[in-house]
Design a protein around this motif. Structure first.
Motif, mmCIF file in Angstrom:
data_model
loop_
_atom_site.group_PDB
_atom_site.id
_atom_site.type_symbol
_atom_site.label_atom_id
_atom_site.label_comp_id
_atom_site.label_asym_id
_atom_site.label_seq_id
_atom_site.Cartn_x
_atom_site.Cartn_y
_atom_site.Cartn_z
ATOM 1 N N LEU A 274 -12.835 -2.049 -5.872
ATOM 2 C CA LEU A 274 -13.825 -1.466 -4.849
ATOM 3 C C LEU A 274 -14.964 -2.710 -4.550
ATOM 4 N N ASP A 275 -15.307 -3.628 -5.650
ATOM 5 C CA ASP A 275 -16.229 -4.600 -5.318
ATOM 6 C C ASP A 275 -15.519 -5.715 -4.261
ATOM 7 N N GLU A 276 -14.084 -5.837 -4.281
ATOM 8 C CA GLU A 276 -13.701 -6.755 -3.450
ATOM 9 C C GLU A 276 -13.511 -6.305 -1.788
ATOM 10 N N LEU A 277 -13.317 -4.829 -1.836
ATOM 11 C CA LEU A 277 -13.214 -4.236 -0.706
ATOM 12 C C LEU A 277 -14.381 -4.155 0.301
ATOM 13 N N GLY A 278 -15.461 -3.544 -0.907
ATOM 14 C CA GLY A 278 -16.875 -3.799 -0.219
ATOM 15 C C GLY A 278 -17.412 -4.747 0.378
ATOM 16 N N ALA A 279 -17.295 -6.050 -0.620
ATOM 17 C CA ALA A 279 -17.703 -7.262 -0.146
ATOM 18 C C ALA A 279 -17.118 -7.690 1.170
ATOM 19 N N ALA A 280 -15.922 -7.434 1.291
ATOM 20 C CA ALA A 280 -15.141 -7.944 2.409
ATOM 21 C C ALA A 280 -15.727 -7.158 3.581
ATOM 22 N N LEU B 187 0.751 -1.019 -0.166
ATOM 23 C CA LEU B 187 -0.235 -0.099 -0.046
ATOM 24 C C LEU B 187 0.769 1.264 -0.049
ATOM 25 N N GLU B 188 1.996 1.291 0.583
ATOM 26 C CA GLU B 188 2.917 2.246 0.817
ATOM 27 C C GLU B 188 3.701 2.626 -0.392
ATOM 28 N N VAL B 189 3.835 1.631 -1.182
ATOM 29 C CA VAL B 189 4.884 1.594 -2.395
ATOM 30 C C VAL B 189 4.137 1.864 -3.482
ATOM 31 N N VAL B 190 2.957 1.160 -3.867
ATOM 32 C CA VAL B 190 2.331 1.070 -5.160
ATOM 33 C C VAL B 190 0.840 1.322 -4.780
ATOM 34 N N GLY B 191 0.325 1.127 -3.622
ATOM 35 C CA GLY B 191 -1.120 1.450 -3.615
ATOM 36 C C GLY B 191 -2.141 0.533 -4.470
ATOM 37 N N LEU B 192 -3.232 0.684 -4.129
ATOM 38 C CA LEU B 192 -4.501 -0.487 -4.774
ATOM 39 C C LEU B 192 -4.489 0.022 -6.075
ATOM 40 N N GLY C 275 -24.330 4.037 0.764
ATOM 41 C CA GLY C 275 -23.794 2.693 1.027
ATOM 42 C C GLY C 275 -22.257 2.556 0.590
ATOM 43 N N ILE C 276 -21.784 1.369 1.027
ATOM 44 C CA ILE C 276 -20.276 1.378 0.832
ATOM 45 C C ILE C 276 -19.670 1.355 -0.353
ATOM 46 N N ALA C 277 -20.452 1.074 -1.671
ATOM 47 C CA ALA C 277 -19.855 1.160 -2.779
ATOM 48 C C ALA C 277 -19.738 2.484 -3.460
ATOM 49 N N GLY C 278 -20.806 3.381 -2.997
ATOM 50 C CA GLY C 278 -20.699 4.844 -3.280
ATOM 51 C C GLY C 278 -19.451 5.512 -2.548
ATOM 52 N N ILE C 279 -19.484 5.114 -1.311
ATOM 53 C CA ILE C 279 -18.358 5.925 -0.499
ATOM 54 C C ILE C 279 -16.888 5.451 -1.020
ATOM 55 N N LEU C 280 -16.755 4.000 -1.134
ATOM 56 C CA LEU C 280 -15.532 3.664 -1.874
ATOM 57 C C LEU C 280 -15.096 4.448 -3.096
ATOM 58 N N ARG C 281 -16.070 4.642 -3.828
ATOM 59 C CA ARG C 281 -15.828 5.380 -5.157
ATOM 60 C C ARG C 281 -15.761 6.669 -4.941
#
Length: 1003
Positions: A891-897, A879-884, A933-939
């Motif tokens: 976003l789908d993976e993060l939200g689902a988790a 995350l520090e060197v290259v990020g997501l 919702g989570i998806a909108g906030i992640l976007r």
């Protein structure tokens, strides 16, 4: 328009006295002028409230014979500055203007204020003139106004609607809609700005294809093709309009669409997609869906919001797809990720992109169906045709083009949803593509007939009909040739002797087989004639040889061009004088500040012709250009050096040694200026399709790379059979050819794994003997994957260890990391098996400098997502060197988790929501409201650049289920083949559960 004497600004002494008085007033009152509006200030506000901009020194009040300049001080707090200091232009701030308009006494006062300052009005149209015309009772008919005039009329209406008792104004909503429609049609009107001539047969064929009322039948495009009498519409294949450049394909289509848009009885919904526009990209088919939705929203205003939302969604999809395409490109750059992760992610990318695009176009079509139904006068009335035009598609028209395959999928999905679709493409002649399911219709644009040619010549300045007819007979009907002929005649003069001499200098037209050669010869002769009329003799010497240069500056003129042309340019001042004269030629256009270039159509013709007497001079110029650019730094200079070396027909292998990453963007499209051999190198390097003539003339190595790219594209789309047919030409291949690995990949996709493994084994020896380290690595990784698919894990492990040793021997740490990653993934589907490769990967990730890792973000993410269970700090490091990644899958993976974790442990909800709120930042008004919702906030977090910080905080959440950490890992490896498997996630959850139980026991 005022006929009185022009006003002068007041004397500086008067302004100083006013300023001193105002300063004393401000000091006395504490400077609070915003709340107190004096009578004079209000009067000047009223004088300016119906002016878009004004000179404050010249602003007059009603009754004043001349301006006093009082507005300079009275309005200083009420205005924004638009002009230069020596020519001030001010405009009232919006809130001040609105307050003042509402406070006017009525239309008579507004009329008096405008008339008083009529000298401030611009010479051309403007909102002030529309307002004045309305106030005097003679407003212009809005239906005859163009886009710019409608914008000015709308502004005037918005102003006047705030003035008390002003009546009879047009509806602002209707004006806004008229303005948007006018802007929609504006690009088409520019294309047909000159009178449209000829093409009656082609126009009839278009009407027949679309099925407009009263359209006659036409060869190849019958009216309502395939429609049974009284039956439902039958799907109609696309129509391709093709012909040489400059034949008028775009103009023909623009005229056809405009005629339909302006005819209420035979009108039809349309979308005109011109891929020369910078906001559209033929390689991103989702952008054509966005543009179609936007244009349909203008045509159906009641559905505008829904269609605009779909257009916005398309743009989000385009952004996500760019991220995905970049991931695929990076995985193909390393030999140890190309054969496995690269091709797997490539196929996955195209499947997902096609699915997303077909879903979006179906939703656009659903809106269109509803909009059309609302406009029907009866339920039995047939749907109008929906005409979708794709212009300037040449870049994607080649065998195997992924963009062409995805565009075909869009066409099929749209046609299923709206059967009366009429899909028209302007570009090259139809090319075969395995995605195509039906024969395409086509119209080939040939030369204009004699009468149309005469009309074109006379519209371009030829006055004598007989001269025009003789020219048309000798020049033919190519529109560009006709324009050149008209220009040559106007320069030469139409006296019978001079015009006759020009006509006799042109070759007689021969049979059709020689027609294209004749066109080039004619165009070359005409250009020489035009150049011969340059008044300045020195500029005339420079003009023809200068065509070989893609950019000319005063320095390049002096150092490169002048010497071979026999000119002595001793000083920079003389170079600038010659440059200024050259810049005035009508065949030259600005390239950038202090630089010009010849128009593209001029160079395209002249560089295809033998140089004649200029040949040796032009080659000398190119040699000078190579010497000049070779001593300069920068990618653009290197690209120009490569360009001229290839034009001089140097060996492509020696030219390739001068290649630098990044020069590609400066060489795009240069293939048309080259011999087939030189064009082969550029195509091999730049990608894309190539004509058969270029492929046949390319060196073997370049041909192999061109073919390899086409095969990669076909395999990514799932067309293994077509890839096999393409790959079997021009054997034997060189030992380092990319086709060896692709051949084995193709055999495997066709179910011939034994043959594929044998092909890899046969290619490995020659690659090693030839010293092809990169190709050997790719073959070893492919060999390991084929062995794994065959269940031969020991052979797969052996090949991967060999690949790692080879990479280390070559000093390629990242290639070795790719081989290690593949070895680690061998045990992914074997729960409980500890992989030594995971530990080695963790060590390698920790040892390599961050600067090195940052150059391969996709590989680093895949590694981190693979080893996160055994290297707890790997995700935070990545995350520090290259990020997501920034695509939607992340976003789908993060939200689902997060949803899984909070369902399993509701106590985490508050902590997770706090992290989401912080990442979203302060709420701001947005179209469609704040994200929910989570998806909108992640976007929103992604758009604001806070997604990586959010993921870092998620890693610190005390989630005993392991869902959040596994979700961050899955997001990290999204689309790269490094995503943790379900078994790995379950193993992580099991260890987390054990840790939690041990903690409870200890307490």
């Amino acid at each position: 328009m005022s006929t009185g004497p022009s006003e002068r600004p007041p004397a500086p002494s008067g302004l100083r006295e006013l300023f001193a008085a105002r300063l004393r007033e401000a000091l006395h009152t504490g400077g609070d002028r915003t709340r107190q509006v004096s009578r004079a200030r209000r009067a000047y506000r009223e004088a300016a409230c119906l002016l878009a901009r004004f000179d404050p020194r010249l602003l007059r009040l009603p009754g004043e014979k001349r301006a006093t300049g009082g507005a300079v001080l009275e309005l200083v707090d009420d205005c924004t500055t638009l002009g230069m200091p020596d020519q001030p232009e001010w405009a009232l701030r919006a809130e001040v203007r609105e307050e003042t308009l509402r406070g006017l006494a009525g239309p008579e006062a507004a009329r008096r204020l405008l008339a008083c300052n009529i000298g401030q009005l611009p010479a051309g149209p403007g909102p002030e003139r529309f307002a004045l015309a309305h106030l005097f009772g003679n407003p212009p008919a809005t239906e005859r106004l163009g886009a710019d005039e409608l914008a000015e009329a709308l502004q005037a209406v918005l102003w006047l609607s705030q003035v008390p008792r002003v009546t009879g104004l047009p509806d602002p909503a209707e004006l806004q809609h008229a303005l948007e429609r006018a802007r929609l049609l504006e690009p088409l009107e520019r294309l047909v700005s000159r009178a449209f001539r000829g093409r009656s047969r082609e126009s009839e064929a278009l009407r027949a294809y679309v099925g407009t009322p009263g359209a006659p039948g036409a060869p190849g495009a019958p009216a309502e093709p395939g429609r049974p009498a009284g039956g439902p519409p039958v799907p109609v294949p696309p129509l391709v309009i093709h012909g040489p450049g400059g034949m008028g394909k775009s103009t023909l289509l623009a005229k056809f669409v405009l005629d339909g848009a302006r005819d209420p009885s035979a009108g039809f919904p349309f979308a005109y997609i011109d891929f020369e526009r910078p906001t559209l990209a033929i390689q991103e088919p989702v952008t054509l869906i966005a543009e179609a939705a936007r244009q349909l929203g203008v045509q159906y205003p009641t559905h505008r919001a829904e269609l605009d939302a779909l257009a916005d969604e398309c743009q989000q999809a385009a952004r996500s797809q760019r991220e995905g395409q970049e991931r695929v490109s990076q995985l193909h750059e390393l030999a140890t990720t190309r054969a496995v992760l690269g091709r797997r992610s490539s196929q996955q990318f195209h499947l997902q992109a096609t699915g997303r695009e077909t879903d979006l176009i179906r939703r656009v079509a659903d809106v269109l169906v509803r909009a059309v139904a609302e406009h029907k006068t009866s339920p039995d009335q047939p749907d109008p045709p929906f005409v979708m035009v794709l212009d300037s598609c040449e870049e994607a028209q080649y065998r195997g083009s992924p963009a062409l395959g995805r565009t075909w999928a869009i066409f099929m999905a749209l046609q299923r949803a709206y059967p009366r679709l009429r899909f028209i493409v302007a570009g090259r002649a139809p090319v075969e593509h395995p995605a195509k399911t039906s024969r395409l219709l086509d119209i080939e644009l040939g030369e204009l007939d004699t009468e149309a040619s005469v009309d074109v010549l006379m519209s371009c300045g030829v006055r004598e009909t007989e001269v025009a007819r003789e020219l048309a007979h000798r020049v033919g009907g190519h529109p560009l040739s006709l324009q050149l002929a008209a220009r040559a005649v106007t320069l030469t003069g139409e006296e019978s002797g001079r015009a006759g001499e020009l006509i006799r200098s042109l070759p007689e037209r021969r049979r059709e087989v020689f027609r294209r050669v004749d066109q080039l010869l004619v165009q070359g002769i005409l250009y020489d004639r035009i150049l011969s009329h340059i008044a300045d003799a020195d500029v005339r010497k420079l003009a023809h040889p200068g065509l070989v240069l893609r950019v000319i500056t005063p320095e390049i003129l002096k150092e490169v061009l002048a010497g071979p042309c026999g000119l002595r340019v001793p000083t920079e001042d003389r170079a600038r004088d010659l440059f200024a004269e050259l810049s005035r030629l009508d065949m030259v256009e600005p390239a950038r500040p202090d630089a010009v270039r010849y128009r593209g159509d001029v160079r395209a013709i002249m560089l295809r012709l033998p140089g004649g007497a200029h040949t040796e001079v032009m080659r000398a110029v190119e040699r000078r250009a190579v010497e000049y650019y070779a001593t300069r730094d920068g990618l653009e200079a290197r690209a120009e050096e490569i360009y001229h070396r290839l034009r001089l027909d140097e060996d492509p292998r020696s030219v390739e040694e001068r290649w630098l990453p990044g020069v590609e963007r400066f060489l795009a499209g240069a293939q048309q200026d080259m011999t087939p051999r030189a064009a082969g190198l550029l195509t091999a390097r730049l990608g894309g399709g190539t004509p058969d003539k270029v492929a046949a003339g390319a060196d073997q190595e370049d041909w192999e790379r061109i073919a390899a790219q086409e095969v990669e594209d076909l395999l990514a789309q799932g067309f293994a059979r077509a890839a096999c047919e393409r790959i079997g030409r021009r054997r034997p291949w060189t030992p380092c050819s990319p086709l060896h690995a692709l051949y084995a990949e193709t055999l495997n996709r066709l179910g011939q794994r034994d043959e594929a493994r044998r092909a890899v084994a046969e290619a490995l020896g020659p690659a090693e003997r030839a010293g092809c380290g990169e190709r050997r690595l790719e073959l070893l990784l492919l060999s390991a994957r084929l062995a794994q698919e065959d269940g031969d894990r020991s052979e797969a492990d052996r090949a991967l260890r060999t690949a790692e040793d080879v990479a280390m021997g070559l000093g390629q740490d990242l290639e070795a990391m790719g081989a290690l990653l593949a070895r680690a993934q061998l045990t992914d589907d074997r729960p409980g098996v500890q992989s030594e490769a995971d530990h080695q990967l963790a060590s390698r990730l920790a040892e390599l400098p961050d600067a090195v890792l940052a150059g391969r973000p996709v590989l680093v993410r895949a590694v981190a997502s693979q080893i996160y269970q055994r290297a707890p700090g790997a995700l935070a490091h990545a995350l520090e060197v290259v990020g997501l990644p920034a695509d939607d899958e992340t976003l789908d993976e993060l939200g689902a988790a997060m949803r899984r974790a909070t369902r399993r442990q509701p106590a985490l909800l508050g902590r997770v929501m706090e992290i989401l709120d912080d990442a979203a930042g302060p709420t701001r008004p947005q179209a469609g409201g704040a994200p929910t919702g989570i998806a909108g906030i992640l976007r929103l977090a992604r758009d604001r650049g806070t997604l990586d910080a959010l993921a870092r905080r998620l890693l610190d959440v005390p989630d005993t289920s392991g869902e959040i950490v596994a979700g961050v890992a899955a997001a990290m490896g999204a689309g790269s083949g490094g995503r943790p498997t379900a078994a790995a996630r379950e193993a992580h959850r099991s260890r987390a559960d054990e840790t939690s139980a041990a903690g409870r026991a200890g307490r």
